[in-house]
Design a protein around this motif. Structure first.
Motif, PDB file in Angstrom:
ATOM      1  N   THR A  13       0.976  -1.442   0.063  1.00 46.65           N
ATOM      2  CA  THR A  13       0.211  -0.030   0.031  1.00 46.65           C
ATOM      3  C   THR A  13       0.952   1.252  -0.044  1.00 46.65           C
ATOM      4  OG1 THR A  13      -1.645  -1.201   1.433  1.00 46.65           O
ATOM      5  CG2 THR A  13      -1.904   1.117   1.187  1.00 46.65           C
ATOM      6  N   LEU A  14       1.711   1.226   0.814  1.00 45.21           N
ATOM      7  CA  LEU A  14       3.162   2.116   0.983  1.00 45.21           C
ATOM      8  C   LEU A  14       4.307   2.063   0.452  1.00 45.21           C
ATOM      9  CD1 LEU A  14       2.113   3.700   4.372  1.00 45.21           C
ATOM     10  CD2 LEU A  14       1.304   4.702   2.264  1.00 45.21           C
ATOM     11  N   GLY A  70       2.103  13.743  -0.320  1.00 44.38           N
ATOM     12  CA  GLY A  70       1.130  12.667  -0.925  1.00 44.38           C
ATOM     13  C   GLY A  70       1.991  11.927  -1.942  1.00 44.38           C
ATOM     14  N   TYR A  71       2.572  12.528  -2.680  1.00 45.21           N
ATOM     15  CA  TYR A  71       3.208  11.477  -3.952  1.00 45.21           C
ATOM     16  C   TYR A  71       4.187  10.669  -3.408  1.00 45.21           C
ATOM     17  CZ  TYR A  71       5.130  10.235  -8.269  1.00 45.21           C
ATOM     18  OH  TYR A  71       5.691   9.699  -9.210  1.00 45.21           O
ATOM     19  N   PHE A  74       2.924   7.121  -1.702  1.00 43.51           N
ATOM     20  CA  PHE A  74       2.541   6.030  -2.648  1.00 43.51           C
ATOM     21  C   PHE A  74       3.149   5.674  -4.031  1.00 43.51           C
ATOM     22  CE2 PHE A  74      -0.659   7.784   0.123  1.00 43.51           C
ATOM     23  CZ  PHE A  74      -1.325   6.919   0.709  1.00 43.51           C
ATOM     24  N   GLY A 119      -8.188  14.333  -7.728  1.00 44.24           N
ATOM     25  CA  GLY A 119      -7.527  13.197  -6.867  1.00 44.24           C
ATOM     26  C   GLY A 119      -8.509  11.791  -6.994  1.00 44.24           C
ATOM     27  N   LEU A 123      -7.927   8.227  -8.333  1.00 46.82           N
ATOM     28  CA  LEU A 123      -7.935   6.933  -7.283  1.00 46.82           C
ATOM     29  C   LEU A 123      -9.043   5.956  -7.874  1.00 46.82           C
ATOM     30  CD1 LEU A 123      -7.916   8.623  -3.894  1.00 46.82           C
ATOM     31  CD2 LEU A 123      -5.998   7.375  -4.958  1.00 46.82           C
ATOM     32  N   VAL A 297      -2.341   6.421  -7.899  1.00 43.87           N
ATOM     33  CA  VAL A 297      -2.790   6.555  -6.474  1.00 43.87           C
ATOM     34  C   VAL A 297      -2.040   7.361  -5.966  1.00 43.87           C
ATOM     35  CG1 VAL A 297      -2.467   5.418  -4.406  1.00 43.87           C
ATOM     36  CG2 VAL A 297      -3.435   3.908  -6.130  1.00 43.87           C
ATOM     37  N   ALA A 298      -0.840   7.565  -6.222  1.00 47.24           N
ATOM     38  CA  ALA A 298       0.120   8.610  -5.700  1.00 47.24           C
ATOM     39  C   ALA A 298      -0.150   9.939  -6.328  1.00 47.24           C
ATOM     40  CB  ALA A 298       1.675   8.373  -6.454  1.00 47.24           C
ATOM     41  N   SER A 301      -3.529  10.787  -4.630  1.00 50.09           N
ATOM     42  CA  SER A 301      -3.371  11.328  -3.108  1.00 50.09           C
ATOM     43  C   SER A 301      -2.637  12.683  -3.059  1.00 50.09           C
ATOM     44  CB  SER A 301      -2.295  10.322  -2.346  1.00 50.09           C
ATOM     45  OG  SER A 301      -2.922   9.070  -2.457  1.00 50.09           O
ATOM     46  N   ILE A 304      -5.428  15.052  -3.624  1.00 49.74           N
ATOM     47  CA  ILE A 304      -6.534  14.963  -2.592  1.00 49.74           C
ATOM     48  C   ILE A 304      -5.918  15.909  -1.283  1.00 49.74           C
ATOM     49  CG2 ILE A 304      -7.557  13.946  -0.910  1.00 49.74           C
ATOM     50  CD1 ILE A 304      -8.418  11.742  -2.967  1.00 49.74           C
ATOM     51  N   LEU A 305      -4.653  15.425  -1.036  1.00 45.38           N
ATOM     52  CA  LEU A 305      -4.007  16.456  -0.067  1.00 45.38           C
ATOM     53  C   LEU A 305      -3.766  17.959  -0.312  1.00 45.38           C
ATOM     54  CD1 LEU A 305      -2.895  15.880   3.105  1.00 45.38           C
ATOM     55  CD2 LEU A 305      -0.595  15.273   1.928  1.00 45.38           C
TER      56      LEU A 305
END
Length: 579
Positions: A13-14, A70-71, A74, A119, A123, A297-298, A301, A304-305
């Protein structure tokens, strides 16, 4: 769940955790230098890009900080640096301004909402494993977009250069307004801005290693301190807050979401198209793999952040990524160090921004826009493919006339239409025997060939799907009807038909029955597995019969000649058809 399994899930996930687990202490020095260098270079740029979204300069720093964190968490890329971007900023600003009615608070809220929506689109695309969607943005569309966006970007900065008030984002309206108000121009502002533009051009031409935006901001701030430029009527950025904002969810109204949705989709397309291309380029250069869905995803994220942190939509940055790579950066840690540098600047050094003339930001953006122009690529399209040149010019003209968001949406539609047209009218050929080697080929008109009377060999250079099935079936019927000698066998060279859907299979079955009624036997040569499976699904394999399938055109031709006799030859020494 077992602790080891949980940690593996967390690593998947990370990706940053996997990087840190394998991190070498020897990399830290290079990552630190790369991250701090990228931070220093990005500060003046992201301040300028905030102007494109009609936000205060500090919003650019907030967006850059959020994107960096955020980038980095991920991303599968170890080198890409995310943050505000000129093209994305211009697109966001053009979508927000008509809805905000000039209210600064509403502009900020809409920018945050657009970041979150963009974002969310990214996603969702990752969840659906749509990493390939970036391929829908074709090169001609991207060239047209960049050229149109560059011209619009230049026009939006003319007001700063001449200190003339302009409204809106429409290219021609802005240009006409500037021309009409030119007598009202503040010439000291224009002179100073022109000097800064020339400085940027000189640095880019003769000292490319010197970060031009940073140098120009340094010169402009020094000039303000030394000569009190504000007293000459040159507008300054003014005081900006220090520290970081609170994370907060902006007020989401259904009407705003509906109005911003097209821009969010367009931003997602552009951000991912640029981001994955950049990630793949530097991954290949440095010998590791990137994964498209993780990049989705990156970037999602990061956006969104940025929206939650009072910023605006972000993307990957080619210039900052190049800086990290050239400075020897080894991992996403470089981006985290850049984020630490931004935090220090936000707490300790925002006072410097207050002394920055606004015309310096205009100069940076104008030179950035000039660098975005793809004139050489446009001329290349003109030489190679006039249709794709027309698509690029159409997108550019749409952006200049209707705005950035309608232009990029038109570009996406043109890309899809182009693909559908190509699929619906695929290339094909009637194979003939080349005299020189006796083999079946897609021969040119100037080659010596011979016919096998009664045998028609047809090759399709595409999958057979619903979009082209009617065209292909009509084409085959026409070839059979127009043959000089009545066709006894139709051999379909199926080696390129790597896919066939149910609709196309049914049409093919109808063609087979019609030709059978007319006394034409349909044979299949060199059929790949997916083609055979679709024939079996509609029951056509049994109807045709296994004896009607051949491993190659050569074997089918030999069977035809055994049954009907060898064709007369143009050259008695020419060997029989063998491939």
């Amino acid at each position: 769940m077992h602790a080891t399994s949980f940690f593996r899930l967390l690593q998947s996930t990370l990706p940053l955790l996997a990087t840190l687990r394998e991190y070498r202490l020897a990399w830290l020095g290079k990552d630190a230098i790369a991250g701090l260098t990228a931070c220093v270079v990005m500060i003046p740029s992201v301040i300028a890009y905030a102007e494109l979204v009609h936000l205060p300069p500090i919003a650019g720093l907030y967006a850059a900080l959020a994107a960096s964190i955020g980038y980095a968490l991920f991303a599968s890329s170890r080198h890409v640096i995310a943050g505000p971007d000129a093209a994305i900023g211009l697109l966001a600003g053009s979508a927000i301004l008509p809805l905000a009615a000039g209210d600064p608070g509403r502009i900020a809220a809409l920018a945050a909402v657009l970041g979150i929506l963009s974002g969310a689109v990214l996603l969702l695309a990752a969840r659906l494993k749509l990493g390939v969607i970036a391929d829908l943005l074709s090169r001609p569309v991207l060239i047209g977009y960049l050229n149109g966006a560059s011209l619009v970007l230049i026009s939006t900065q003319l007001g700063k250069m001449f200190r003339i008030k302009t409204e809106g984002e429409e290219f021609f309206d802005i240009v006409f307004t500037v021309v009409r108000k030119l007598p009202e121009a503040h010439w000291p502002t224009f002179a100073f801005g022109l000097l800064l533009v020339l400085l940027l051009v000189v640095l880019a031409r003769w000292l490319p290693r010197v970060p031009g935006a940073l140098a120009v901001c340094g010169v402009a701030i020094a000039a303000t301190s030394a000569f009190d430029l504000g007293s000459y009527g040159i507008a300054l950025v003014g005081a900006v807050p220090s520290g970081v904002p609170r994370l907060e969810i902006p007020a989401l109204h259904l009407s705003d979401i509906a109005a911003l949705a097209p821009a969010a989709v367009a931003i997602a397309f552009l951000a991912f198209s640029d981001g994955i291309l950049l990630a793949q380029t530097f991954a290949e250069k440095n010998g590791y793999e990137v994964y498209p869905n993780r990049e989705l995803v990156a970037l999602g994220s990061a956006n969104i952040l940025a929206g939650l942190w009072q910023g605006f939509p972000v993307s990957a940055s080619q210039s900052r990524t190049s800086i990290v790579d050239s400075a020897g950066g080894k991992s996403q840690v470089a981006q985290l160090i850049a984020a630490v540098g931004l935090l220090l600047f936000l707490f300790l050094l925002t006072g410097l921004i207050a002394l920055l003339p606004k015309v310096a930001l205009g100069a940076i953006l104008i030179v950035t826009a000039i660098g975005m122009l793809e004139m050489a690529s446009l001329l290349g399209l003109y030489r190679i493919d006039r249709v794709e040149f027309g698509i690029a010019m159409g997108v550019t003209l749409a952006i200049l006339l209707a705005g950035v968001v309608p232009g990029i949406i038109l570009g996406l539609l043109l890309s899809l239409i182009t693909v559908l047209v190509e699929i619906s009218r695929p290339d094909d050929a009637v194979l003939r025997v080349r005299v020189s080697d006796g083999r079946f080929h897609d021969c040119r008109d100037d080659e010596q060939t011979r016919e096998i009377p009664g045998l028609l060999v047809y090759r399709l250079y595409a999958p057979l799907v619903f979009a082209n099935a009617r065209h292909v079936v009509t084409r085959i019927r026409t070839l059979v009807e127009e043959a000089e000698v009545p066709v006894k066998w139709l051999v379909i060279d199926a080696q390129a038909i790597h896919d066939m859907d149910v609709t196309a299979a049914q049409r093919f079955a109808e063609l087979h029955r019609e030709l059978a009624d007319e006394g034409v036997d349909v044979k299949i040569a060199d059929a790949p597995r997916p083609f055979l499976e679709e024939l079996a699904k509609v029951g056509l394999s049994e109807e045709i019969g296994r004896t009607e399938f051949f491993v190659s055109v050569k074997k089918a031709a030999e069977a035809f000649e055994r049954r009907y006799g060898a064709a007369p030859r143009n050259d008695e020494e020419t060997p029989p058809a063998s491939a």
